[in-house]
Design a protein around this motif. Structure first.
Motif, PDB file in Angstrom:
ATOM      1  N   LEU A  88       0.832  -1.188  -0.072  1.00  0.00           N
ATOM      2  CA  LEU A  88      -0.041  -0.147  -0.007  1.00  0.00           C
ATOM      3  C   LEU A  88       0.822   1.249   0.113  1.00  0.00           C
ATOM      4  O   LEU A  88       0.465   2.235  -0.537  1.00  0.00           O
ATOM      5  CB  LEU A  88      -1.120   0.013   1.109  1.00  0.00           C
ATOM      6  N   ILE A  89       1.983   1.042   0.564  1.00  0.00           N
ATOM      7  CA  ILE A  89       2.869   2.414   0.513  1.00  0.00           C
ATOM      8  C   ILE A  89       3.846   2.573  -0.366  1.00  0.00           C
ATOM      9  O   ILE A  89       4.124   3.728  -0.722  1.00  0.00           O
ATOM     10  CB  ILE A  89       3.586   2.443   2.028  1.00  0.00           C
ATOM     11  N   MET A  90       4.491   1.541  -1.061  1.00  0.00           N
ATOM     12  CA  MET A  90       5.388   1.730  -2.044  1.00  0.00           C
ATOM     13  C   MET A  90       5.149   2.563  -3.302  1.00  0.00           C
ATOM     14  O   MET A  90       6.037   3.531  -3.657  1.00  0.00           O
ATOM     15  CB  MET A  90       6.013   0.288  -2.343  1.00  0.00           C
ATOM     16  N   PRO A  91       4.130   2.338  -3.950  1.00  0.00           N
ATOM     17  CA  PRO A  91       3.520   3.274  -5.067  1.00  0.00           C
ATOM     18  C   PRO A  91       3.611   5.020  -4.385  1.00  0.00           C
ATOM     19  O   PRO A  91       4.117   5.676  -5.546  1.00  0.00           O
ATOM     20  CB  PRO A  91       2.329   2.767  -5.489  1.00  0.00           C
ATOM     21  N   LEU A  92       3.126   4.880  -3.524  1.00  0.00           N
ATOM     22  CA  LEU A  92       3.084   6.406  -2.829  1.00  0.00           C
ATOM     23  C   LEU A  92       4.529   7.109  -2.767  1.00  0.00           C
ATOM     24  O   LEU A  92       4.686   8.299  -3.128  1.00  0.00           O
ATOM     25  CB  LEU A  92       2.372   6.331  -1.857  1.00  0.00           C
ATOM     26  N   LEU A  93       5.432   6.306  -2.153  1.00  0.00           N
ATOM     27  CA  LEU A  93       6.740   6.632  -1.764  1.00  0.00           C
ATOM     28  C   LEU A  93       7.240   6.941  -3.287  1.00  0.00           C
ATOM     29  O   LEU A  93       8.020   8.160  -3.316  1.00  0.00           O
ATOM     30  CB  LEU A  93       7.568   5.539  -1.182  1.00  0.00           C
ATOM     31  N   GLU A  94       7.350   5.993  -4.068  1.00  0.00           N
ATOM     32  CA  GLU A  94       7.847   6.483  -5.495  1.00  0.00           C
ATOM     33  C   GLU A  94       7.422   7.526  -6.249  1.00  0.00           C
ATOM     34  O   GLU A  94       8.283   8.560  -6.640  1.00  0.00           O
ATOM     35  CB  GLU A  94       7.477   5.168  -6.391  1.00  0.00           C
ATOM     36  N   SER A  95       5.936   7.980  -6.119  1.00  0.00           N
ATOM     37  CA  SER A  95       5.353   8.962  -6.703  1.00  0.00           C
ATOM     38  C   SER A  95       5.832  10.360  -5.958  1.00  0.00           C
ATOM     39  O   SER A  95       6.337  11.283  -6.663  1.00  0.00           O
ATOM     40  CB  SER A  95       3.841   8.996  -6.501  1.00  0.00           C
ATOM     41  N   TYR A  96       5.988  10.343  -4.575  1.00  0.00           N
ATOM     42  CA  TYR A  96       6.348  11.572  -4.014  1.00  0.00           C
ATOM     43  C   TYR A  96       7.812  12.075  -3.915  1.00  0.00           C
ATOM     44  O   TYR A  96       8.139  13.170  -4.317  1.00  0.00           O
ATOM     45  CB  TYR A  96       6.010  11.411  -2.434  1.00  0.00           C
ATOM     46  N   MET A  97       8.736  10.994  -4.465  1.00  0.00           N
ATOM     47  CA  MET A  97      10.032  11.117  -4.676  1.00  0.00           C
ATOM     48  C   MET A  97      10.110  11.855  -6.078  1.00  0.00           C
ATOM     49  O   MET A  97      11.296  12.392  -6.244  1.00  0.00           O
ATOM     50  CB  MET A  97      10.994   9.885  -4.558  1.00  0.00           C
ATOM     51  N   GLU A  98       9.205  11.517  -6.768  1.00  0.00           N
ATOM     52  CA  GLU A  98       9.316  12.331  -8.204  1.00  0.00           C
ATOM     53  C   GLU A  98       8.540  13.866  -8.164  1.00  0.00           C
ATOM     54  O   GLU A  98       8.749  14.660  -9.103  1.00  0.00           O
ATOM     55  CB  GLU A  98       8.507  11.548  -9.170  1.00  0.00           C
TER      56      GLU A  98
END
Length: 370
Positions: free
Chosen positions: A124-134
């Motif tokens: 649940l958290i990994m896609p969000l982490l990737e998106s916010y780093m961009e």
């Protein structure tokens, strides 16, 4: 005459007919303000959908005879600018809300005795982490999404995102960054073992009640201890995320070199988000003011290098930046103050007045809006 218009109908030159508030002590835009593009961005940032305006519109085009169609082109460009910004924010916010709802479901199951499944939380958290780093510029909006009723779930997701962003800013490898972001999301999973009444209490906790809440890092550590999906140093970071360099933290009162840097990164993310959010006992606070307080008033508790990274990810104000101040004024940064980088000199829109925020400590930057 006065009427109401939706955000999409507003144009530069429109005159506001009443003060506009957004869970703030001061208006974010004052009555009588003639809207410019920056004001439209402010309204969008605060999710203001409808405002009261006057019938008259002040022409902002600086020619006596505007070229035919020029005003339409300007309006079209503004509309496109707003729509692009809204689209980016909306997509990321949708992902964020989904993660919060899924985390809430997991947390509820932990309260009922279900064993922690780190694999589910990672999904649940990994896609969000990737998106916010961009899209690091969106990090400063995280406190806008939270609310007092579901703060616990918003806090978990936001701390994960902020922790990963800080680790990335500090040049940790991507694998470590993502692992630490996952640890940040799980840091408060032990709250599921705390009496819910204590977590929802609006009044200050008694000494005994606070002692009970302070057990949650140990509970979190115990809940994740058997899982191979989180490295041991990440589990230690969770256990120590309320420790402070000066020894004033808990649960063990560790200090200095006994606290890992990963723990200190998580601690900065945790405190920053908590202090910027609306809670049952406190109104939300400006991210810029909170970052400043952590560096100045909490001196000795946090690693200055990590606080410098925090300054970077929330966006340092630079010359030419448009800013919203905590008293509702909008202005442009004229110059920086070397000793107080979050307190530049700001020229207020529509006025000749220049505010030196390093001298006027009652006002701070609320947001960068360009």
């Amino acid at each position: 005459m006065e009427n109401y218009k939706n955000l999409s109908e507003l144009r530069p030159g429109t005159v506001i007919a009443e003060d506009i508030y957004a869970n703030t002590a001061f208006p974010i835009i004052r009555k009588g303000t003639t809207l410019e593009i920056e004001h439209l961005e402010v309204l969008d940032l605060f999710s203001i959908k409808r405002v009261k305006v006057e019938e008259r519109i002040i022409n902002r085009v600086q020619t006596d005879q505007p070229e035919i169609g020029k005003t339409d082109v300007i309006s079209s460009n503004i509309e496109q600018l707003l729509q692009n910004k809204i689209s980016r924010t909306s997509d990321l916010h949708t992902m964020y809300k989904k993660a919060v709802n899924e985390y809430k479901r997991e947390f509820t199951s932990w309260r009922s005795g279900v064993k922690l499944d780190i694999a589910k939380v990672r999904l649940l958290i990994m896609p969000l982490l990737e998106s916010y780093m961009e899209h690091k510029k969106m990090l400063v909006l995280l406190n806008e999404y939270s609310n007092r009723k579901e703060y616990l779930y918003h806090h978990a997701v936001s701390v994960g995102v902020l922790t990963a962003a800080l680790a990335s800013e500090l040049d940790y490898p991507k694998g470590t960054t993502l692992q630490l972001g996952l640890a940040g999301t799980l840091a408060d999973c032990g709250m599921a073992k705390i009496n819910p009444i204590l977590l929802e209490k609006a009044a200050f906790l008694t000494k005994e009640e606070f002692a009970e809440v302070k057990k949650h890092p140990v509970f979190s550590y115990q809940m994740m201890q058997e899982s191979p999906l989180l490295r041991q140093e990440m589990k230690l970071a969770v256990l120590q995320h309320h420790e402070r360099l000066d020894g004033s933290g808990y649960p063990r009162g560790d200090q200095g070199g006994k606290i890992s840097q990963l723990s200190q990164i998580l601690a900065v993310a945790d405190v920053f988000h908590a202090m910027t959010c609306e809670r049952v006992y406190r109104a939300k606070e400006s991210p810029y003011r909170v970052a400043e307080m952590m560096k100045e008033e909490d001196f000795g508790k946090f690693d200055p290098t990590i606080l410098d990274a925090l300054y970077e990810i929330i966006g340092m104000p630079c010359m030419g930046d448009k800013v919203l101040l905590t008293n509702g004024d909008v202005g442009e940064v004229l110059s920086s103050n070397h000793d107080h980088p979050l307190r530049p000199n700001v020229r207020l829109n529509g006025r000749a007045e220049i505010v030196d925020l390093s001298m006027n400590r009652s006002i701070a930057i609320e947001k960068l809006i360009n």
